[in-house]
Design a protein around this motif. Sequence first.
Motif, PDB file in Angstrom:
ATOM      1  N   TRP A 150       0.837  -1.215   0.000  1.00  0.00           N
ATOM      2  CA  TRP A 150       0.000   0.000   0.000  1.00  0.00           C
ATOM      3  C   TRP A 150       0.863   1.252   0.000  1.00  0.00           C
ATOM      4  O   TRP A 150       0.538   2.252  -0.669  1.00  0.00           O
ATOM      5  CB  TRP A 150      -0.922  -0.034   1.209  1.00  0.00           C
ATOM      6  CG  TRP A 150      -1.966   1.049   1.193  1.00  0.00           C
ATOM      7  CD1 TRP A 150      -1.852   2.301   1.718  1.00  0.00           C
ATOM      8  CD2 TRP A 150      -3.263   0.966   0.609  1.00  0.00           C
ATOM      9  NE1 TRP A 150      -2.989   3.008   1.503  1.00  0.00           N
ATOM     10  CE2 TRP A 150      -3.894   2.213   0.822  1.00  0.00           C
ATOM     11  CE3 TRP A 150      -3.965  -0.027  -0.062  1.00  0.00           C
ATOM     12  CZ2 TRP A 150      -5.188   2.484   0.401  1.00  0.00           C
ATOM     13  CZ3 TRP A 150      -5.253   0.241  -0.486  1.00  0.00           C
ATOM     14  CH2 TRP A 150      -5.848   1.480  -0.261  1.00  0.00           C
ATOM     15  N   ASN A 156      -5.877   1.559  -6.507  1.00  0.00           N
ATOM     16  CA  ASN A 156      -6.128   0.129  -6.396  1.00  0.00           C
ATOM     17  C   ASN A 156      -5.352  -0.682  -7.433  1.00  0.00           C
ATOM     18  O   ASN A 156      -4.910  -1.800  -7.164  1.00  0.00           O
ATOM     19  CB  ASN A 156      -7.623  -0.151  -6.542  1.00  0.00           C
ATOM     20  CG  ASN A 156      -8.411   0.329  -5.336  1.00  0.00           C
ATOM     21  OD1 ASN A 156      -7.831   0.697  -4.313  1.00  0.00           O
ATOM     22  ND2 ASN A 156      -9.729   0.327  -5.455  1.00  0.00           N
ATOM     23  N   PHE A 159      -1.721  -0.801  -6.428  1.00  0.00           N
ATOM     24  CA  PHE A 159      -1.637  -1.610  -5.216  1.00  0.00           C
ATOM     25  C   PHE A 159      -1.665  -3.099  -5.565  1.00  0.00           C
ATOM     26  O   PHE A 159      -0.874  -3.898  -5.027  1.00  0.00           O
ATOM     27  CB  PHE A 159      -2.785  -1.258  -4.277  1.00  0.00           C
ATOM     28  CG  PHE A 159      -2.925  -2.188  -3.103  1.00  0.00           C
ATOM     29  CD1 PHE A 159      -1.912  -2.292  -2.147  1.00  0.00           C
ATOM     30  CD2 PHE A 159      -4.055  -2.981  -2.952  1.00  0.00           C
ATOM     31  CE1 PHE A 159      -2.032  -3.163  -1.068  1.00  0.00           C
ATOM     32  CE2 PHE A 159      -4.182  -3.841  -1.879  1.00  0.00           C
ATOM     33  CZ  PHE A 159      -3.166  -3.929  -0.933  1.00  0.00           C
ATOM     34  N   ALA A 196      -7.889  -5.662   2.026  1.00  0.00           N
ATOM     35  CA  ALA A 196      -7.583  -4.233   1.954  1.00  0.00           C
ATOM     36  C   ALA A 196      -8.732  -3.437   1.337  1.00  0.00           C
ATOM     37  O   ALA A 196      -8.541  -2.301   0.882  1.00  0.00           O
ATOM     38  CB  ALA A 196      -6.318  -4.024   1.136  1.00  0.00           C
TER      39      ALA A 196
END
Length: 506
Positions: A150, A156, A159, A196
């Motif tokens: 992260w 996203n 990530f 997450a």
Amino acid sequence: MSRLPFYLIVGLLLVAGIAASVHRHIQFEIPWLPGEQRQVWEVEAVINFNAQGGPVEVNLALPTHQTGYRVLTENTASSGYGLAYQGDERGRRAQWTIRNAAGNQQLYYSVQMLVSPEARAPIQAPPQLTSSPWERPYDTAATQLIERAWARSANNMTFARELIRDINGEAQGENARLLLTQEAPSALIVRLLNQADVQAREVSGLLLEDGRRRQPLTTWIQVFDETAETWSIFNPVTGEQGRPENLLLWEMGGRAVLEVQGGTNSRVSFSMMTHHQPASAAVRNHHSDDTLLNFSIHSLPLEEQALFQTILLIPIGALVVVFLRVLVGIKTSGTFMPVLIALAFIQTSLLTGLIGFLLVVAVGLVIRSYLSHLNLLLVARVSAVIITVIAIISIFSVLAYRMGLNAGLTITFFPMIILSWTIERMSILWEEEGPKQVLIQGGGSLLTAVIAFLAMNNSLVRHITFNFLGVQLILMALILLLGNYTGYRLLELRRFKPITEDEQTR
């Protein structure tokens, strides 16, 4: 009187016809040209398992319309098994069932996938986050992996890329190796992404390569991009983002590709090959619903399709007749008789049709001239001409067959009633105005029929009129515009030739 309503109607017809045609081209991929080719992949799935001597139920995930590919046709081979196709928001599946089976079993499923750059996958809602808690010490390793990836990401997508590299890349650490003892790499990546609060799922795909046999499915990871509201595909080994052009997604609902109840050692393998076929044939096999916007002749049985393929050419012939009579000024015997003669030429071929038409009309005029001396009533005289035309066509057909001229048999396609009225009209014209007018109107009719035949028999015209019904509205608008013309015809301009010659001599 204002002509505004007339031009509004013409404009609406043009807009509606063009819009309907463009919509069919874009939405349903109907090609503009008749010779276009499309690439089609044929994929065969073979299911093998050992039945245990009792009831068996087999479920196989099936491909659906998706980005770059459309389902054309699908077939199965499963002797003795019942088959049902099932579908929901998570995808499509085939279910085979049998009451009693024992020993080695083989089931086959084949599908044709059309390569279609315009194809788009149906909108799917992102799955709910399902992240089960870790036991110690795996929870600490999972948290550290998530925090490390992260920190090196911006959204996203990045990530997911960093997390994949930490698990499967060269920078794999102890935390990743620890967690891999509990989960497979792809399943671990999806679980950590969900933990997450990033929506992700595993999907199964097939890398298409021509001529390959017994290929397995490969696992890929889809991550939902909330900003673009789309799914992005990641390679679970390299972290590379983007879908390969030859990747066919087979299962996208997060379920097992193959489920077998009542059997053991189940497996599925895939063989594939590619070929090209005409775009029109590929579109005919489309599994698309018949809606009002997809209104087409293809929904009719083949016999009716062949009939309408000819009928839809008549407006083209009508446009040619209107143009030649209104703008050029060619005189014809009968208003739309040349269109029907042109249709007969399509069936017989041009040369055979011309010879047959001239023979029938010439012999018919000779016989009609004799009938005129009998002073018959109109109905009886025309009926006699009709019988005469039928007899002439029959005699010519028999003579052509005896002489080995098979092309002469096609003379039966001529519209006999129209030929009879043509002979009657030309005979009256001969008696009233002389042979010159007969030659003018007869020659004009024949010339118009030939031009209409050339326009109607064109492969591009036949393709457009059959596949784009909106063209009929465009033809209507053009005919209305031509019908509004009240100026001089081209053949009438020769009357002014002496005036121009006088002006030049001055």
